[in-house]
Write a protein that holds these residues in place. Structure first.
Motif, PDB file in Angstrom:
ATOM      1  N   MET A 255     -33.564  94.897 -32.982  1.00 15.44           N
ATOM      2  CA  MET A 255     -33.458  93.407 -32.704  1.00 15.44           C
ATOM      3  C   MET A 255     -34.139  92.779 -31.748  1.00 15.44           C
ATOM      4  N   SER A 256     -35.012  91.842 -31.840  1.00 16.27           N
ATOM      5  CA  SER A 256     -35.792  91.482 -30.745  1.00 16.27           C
ATOM      6  C   SER A 256     -34.914  90.754 -29.473  1.00 16.27           C
ATOM      7  N   VAL A 257     -35.373  91.033 -28.333  1.00 18.09           N
ATOM      8  CA  VAL A 257     -34.644  90.483 -27.161  1.00 18.09           C
ATOM      9  C   VAL A 257     -34.780  88.899 -27.012  1.00 18.09           C
ATOM     10  N   LEU A 258     -34.039  88.048 -26.673  1.00 17.62           N
ATOM     11  CA  LEU A 258     -34.396  86.585 -26.699  1.00 17.62           C
ATOM     12  C   LEU A 258     -34.530  86.057 -25.367  1.00 17.62           C
ATOM     13  N   LEU A 259     -33.360  86.572 -24.567  1.00 13.51           N
ATOM     14  CA  LEU A 259     -33.413  86.425 -23.126  1.00 13.51           C
ATOM     15  C   LEU A 259     -33.128  87.658 -22.209  1.00 13.51           C
ATOM     16  N   GLU A 260     -33.921  87.692 -21.191  1.00  9.79           N
ATOM     17  CA  GLU A 260     -33.967  88.741 -20.362  1.00  9.79           C
ATOM     18  C   GLU A 260     -33.899  88.347 -18.833  1.00  9.79           C
ATOM     19  N   PHE A 261     -33.186  88.731 -18.142  1.00  9.45           N
ATOM     20  CA  PHE A 261     -32.888  88.832 -16.718  1.00  9.45           C
ATOM     21  C   PHE A 261     -33.396  90.075 -16.010  1.00  9.45           C
ATOM     22  N   ARG A 262     -34.340  90.145 -15.056  1.00  7.87           N
ATOM     23  CA  ARG A 262     -34.681  91.473 -14.238  1.00  7.87           C
ATOM     24  C   ARG A 262     -34.522  91.333 -12.850  1.00  7.87           C
ATOM     25  N   ASP A 263     -33.586  91.902 -12.457  1.00  9.49           N
ATOM     26  CA  ASP A 263     -33.351  91.847 -10.987  1.00  9.49           C
ATOM     27  C   ASP A 263     -33.501  90.363 -10.296  1.00  9.49           C
ATOM     28  N   VAL A 264     -32.912  89.314 -10.872  1.00 10.25           N
ATOM     29  CA  VAL A 264     -32.744  88.148 -10.385  1.00 10.25           C
ATOM     30  C   VAL A 264     -32.159  87.679  -9.279  1.00 10.25           C
ATOM     31  N   GLU A 265     -32.807  87.191  -8.220  1.00 11.04           N
ATOM     32  CA  GLU A 265     -32.129  86.634  -7.110  1.00 11.04           C
ATOM     33  C   GLU A 265     -32.338  85.154  -7.132  1.00 11.04           C
ATOM     34  N   ALA A 266     -31.220  84.348  -6.939  1.00 12.66           N
ATOM     35  CA  ALA A 266     -31.455  82.949  -6.716  1.00 12.66           C
ATOM     36  C   ALA A 266     -30.679  82.464  -5.306  1.00 12.66           C
ATOM     37  N   SER A 267     -31.351  81.245  -5.047  1.00 11.79           N
ATOM     38  CA  SER A 267     -30.634  80.781  -3.745  1.00 11.79           C
ATOM     39  C   SER A 267     -30.566  79.021  -3.916  1.00 11.79           C
ATOM     40  N   TYR A 268     -29.822  78.585  -3.124  1.00 14.55           N
ATOM     41  CA  TYR A 268     -29.631  76.994  -3.137  1.00 14.55           C
ATOM     42  C   TYR A 268     -30.378  76.701  -1.586  1.00 14.55           C
ATOM     43  N   GLY A 269     -31.038  75.439  -1.588  1.00 13.32           N
ATOM     44  CA  GLY A 269     -31.371  75.008  -0.387  1.00 13.32           C
ATOM     45  C   GLY A 269     -31.995  76.031   0.637  1.00 13.32           C
ATOM     46  N   GLY A 270     -32.751  77.080   0.057  1.00 17.17           N
ATOM     47  CA  GLY A 270     -33.416  77.967   0.744  1.00 17.17           C
ATOM     48  C   GLY A 270     -32.528  78.957   1.579  1.00 17.17           C
ATOM     49  N   ALA A 271     -31.058  78.653   1.646  1.00 13.39           N
ATOM     50  CA  ALA A 271     -30.488  79.667   2.351  1.00 13.39           C
ATOM     51  C   ALA A 271     -29.257  80.387   1.649  1.00 13.39           C
ATOM     52  N   ILE A 272     -28.718  79.463   1.017  1.00 14.19           N
ATOM     53  CA  ILE A 272     -27.488  80.087   0.138  1.00 14.19           C
ATOM     54  C   ILE A 272     -27.804  80.898  -0.824  1.00 14.19           C
ATOM     55  N   ALA A 273     -27.571  82.270  -0.787  1.00 14.70           N
ATOM     56  CA  ALA A 273     -28.073  82.907  -2.082  1.00 14.70           C
ATOM     57  C   ALA A 273     -26.582  83.140  -2.906  1.00 14.70           C
ATOM     58  N   ALA A 274     -27.119  82.933  -4.110  1.00 16.32           N
ATOM     59  CA  ALA A 274     -26.045  82.700  -5.292  1.00 16.32           C
ATOM     60  C   ALA A 274     -26.133  83.950  -6.073  1.00 16.32           C
ATOM     61  N   LEU A 275     -27.232  84.458  -6.272  1.00 20.15           N
ATOM     62  CA  LEU A 275     -27.446  85.617  -7.278  1.00 20.15           C
ATOM     63  C   LEU A 275     -28.235  86.440  -6.484  1.00 20.15           C
ATOM     64  N   HIS A 276     -27.818  88.017  -6.545  1.00 16.69           N
ATOM     65  CA  HIS A 276     -28.294  88.809  -5.659  1.00 16.69           C
ATOM     66  C   HIS A 276     -28.877  89.856  -6.310  1.00 16.69           C
ATOM     67  N   GLY A 277     -29.241  89.908  -7.526  1.00 17.53           N
ATOM     68  CA  GLY A 277     -29.667  90.879  -8.279  1.00 17.53           C
ATOM     69  C   GLY A 277     -29.102  91.044  -9.725  1.00 17.53           C
ATOM     70  N   VAL A 278     -29.562  90.166 -10.645  1.00 11.85           N
ATOM     71  CA  VAL A 278     -28.596  89.946 -11.882  1.00 11.85           C
ATOM     72  C   VAL A 278     -29.817  90.809 -13.095  1.00 11.85           C
ATOM     73  N   SER A 279     -29.301  91.554 -13.708  1.00 14.93           N
ATOM     74  CA  SER A 279     -30.064  91.973 -15.073  1.00 14.93           C
ATOM     75  C   SER A 279     -29.458  91.996 -16.223  1.00 14.93           C
ATOM     76  N   LEU A 280     -29.911  91.304 -17.087  1.00 13.59           N
ATOM     77  CA  LEU A 280     -29.262  91.353 -18.390  1.00 13.59           C
ATOM     78  C   LEU A 280     -30.129  91.216 -19.432  1.00 13.59           C
ATOM     79  N   SER A 281     -29.803  91.524 -20.715  1.00 11.23           N
ATOM     80  CA  SER A 281     -30.762  91.386 -21.757  1.00 11.23           C
ATOM     81  C   SER A 281     -29.929  90.896 -23.033  1.00 11.23           C
ATOM     82  N   LEU A 282     -30.285  89.891 -23.784  1.00  6.19           N
ATOM     83  CA  LEU A 282     -29.423  89.395 -24.770  1.00  6.19           C
ATOM     84  C   LEU A 282     -30.654  89.392 -26.346  1.00  6.19           C
ATOM     85  N   ALA A 283     -29.903  90.029 -26.959  1.00  7.05           N
ATOM     86  CA  ALA A 283     -30.681  90.170 -28.360  1.00  7.05           C
ATOM     87  C   ALA A 283     -30.463  89.168 -29.331  1.00  7.05           C
ATOM     88  N   GLU A 284     -31.497  88.916 -30.152  1.00  4.67           N
ATOM     89  CA  GLU A 284     -31.499  87.689 -31.166  1.00  4.67           C
ATOM     90  C   GLU A 284     -30.212  87.901 -31.738  1.00  4.67           C
TER      91      GLU A 284
END
Ligand code: ATP
Length: 246
Positions: A1-30
């Motif tokens: 089954m093909s992959v529809l959504l993929e997160f690879r080592d995702v880091e995200a932050s708000y306002g340049g400072a507050i880190a909310a995601l520190h490394g998320v990986s996940l894969s979602l198949a169709e």
């Protein structure tokens, strides 16, 4: 089954400072029904917003890693483009237009996607088949309906946009157990009957693990555990450590 959504080592932050995601990986198949579990503040909403490129609207950004929807970098498209490509988020729970009727609320979902009259009629038919209660209440102002009906309307409005990937944030929030069951059974039905791919964030891990195929547990912005929902539900150590004993 093909992959529809993929997160690879995702880091995200708000306002340049507050880190909310520190490394998320996940894969979602169709065709997959995936749950995203974690405590309050773990980063579930941030992850769902990142998937639709909605973080910039909140002065947030992806600071490292990649997110791909249908093979394309999500940051290369704005949320409206994602919607037209079938990535439909229902994020703020049951945010309905209170002065519009239930049916008018549903139709707004199709307008965002630029759909025509016949598609709108088909969409309404599908939503009313899934949630007969909405059909009964279709002429009532959304603000006068119950919390459960408003949540059904929010889900129905998302369906009117014809999702390929349906992203939901805590559909159970504030609802009675029977209504929660009704909503998750409807999601399961959509998944089984139409092959709709679902990513559902939930604090109610018991109900999510009962209905989803697979689950990812987020803790302090990291994906700490992934597996088949049935396996996670059966492990008491996991329940105690990550899922609040649910
Ligand atoms: P909840 O169930 O409470 O929504 P969650 O798992 O969805 O929790 P997030 O809402 O993604 O978690 O929050 C993750 C972190 O990011 C928290 O520390 C939160 O305070 C922070 N955060 C979330 N939204 C913003 C924002 N718009 N600006 C700044 N910080 C934010």
């Amino acid at each position: 089954m093909s992959v529809l959504l993929e997160f690879r080592d995702v880091e995200a932050s708000y306002g340049g400072a507050i880190a909310a995601l520190h490394g998320v990986s996940l894969s979602l198949a169709e065709g997959e029904f995936a749950a995203l579990l974690g405590a309050n503040g773990a980063g579930k909403t941030t992850l769902l917003k990142a998937a639709s490129n909605l973080l910039p609207a909140e002065r947030g950004r992806i600071s490292a890693g990649h997110i791909l929807f249908d093979g394309q970098d999500v940051t290369a498209h704005d949320p409206g483009d994602h919607l037209r490509r079938g990535l439909v988020p229902v994020l703020e729970g049951r945010r309905c237009f209170k002065n519009l009727t239930i049916e008018e609320n549903l139709i707004t979902g199709a307008i965002g996607r630029g759909l025509r009259r016949t598609s709108i009629a088909q969409g309404l038919e599908q939503v009313y088949d899934l949630f007969p209660r909405l059909k009964e209440r279709r002429k009532v102002a959304a603000g006068l309906t119950s919390g459960g009906e408003q949540q059904m309307a929010a889900i129905g409005r998302g369906l009117m946009a014809r999702p390929r990937l349906f992203v939901l944030d805590e559909p159970s929030m504030g609802l009675a157990p029977l209504v929660v069951t009704e909503i998750f059974e409807a999601l399961t039905r959509l998944n089984v009957e139409t092959g709709l791919t679902l990513l559902v964030a939930e604090q109610n891990s018991a109900v999510a693990l009962k209905h989803a195929h697979n689950a990812t547990v987020i803790e302090n912005g990291r994906s700490v555990l992934q597996g088949r929902a049935a396996d996670l539900a059966a492990r008491s150590d996991i329940r105690d450590s990550y899922l609040g004993g649910a």
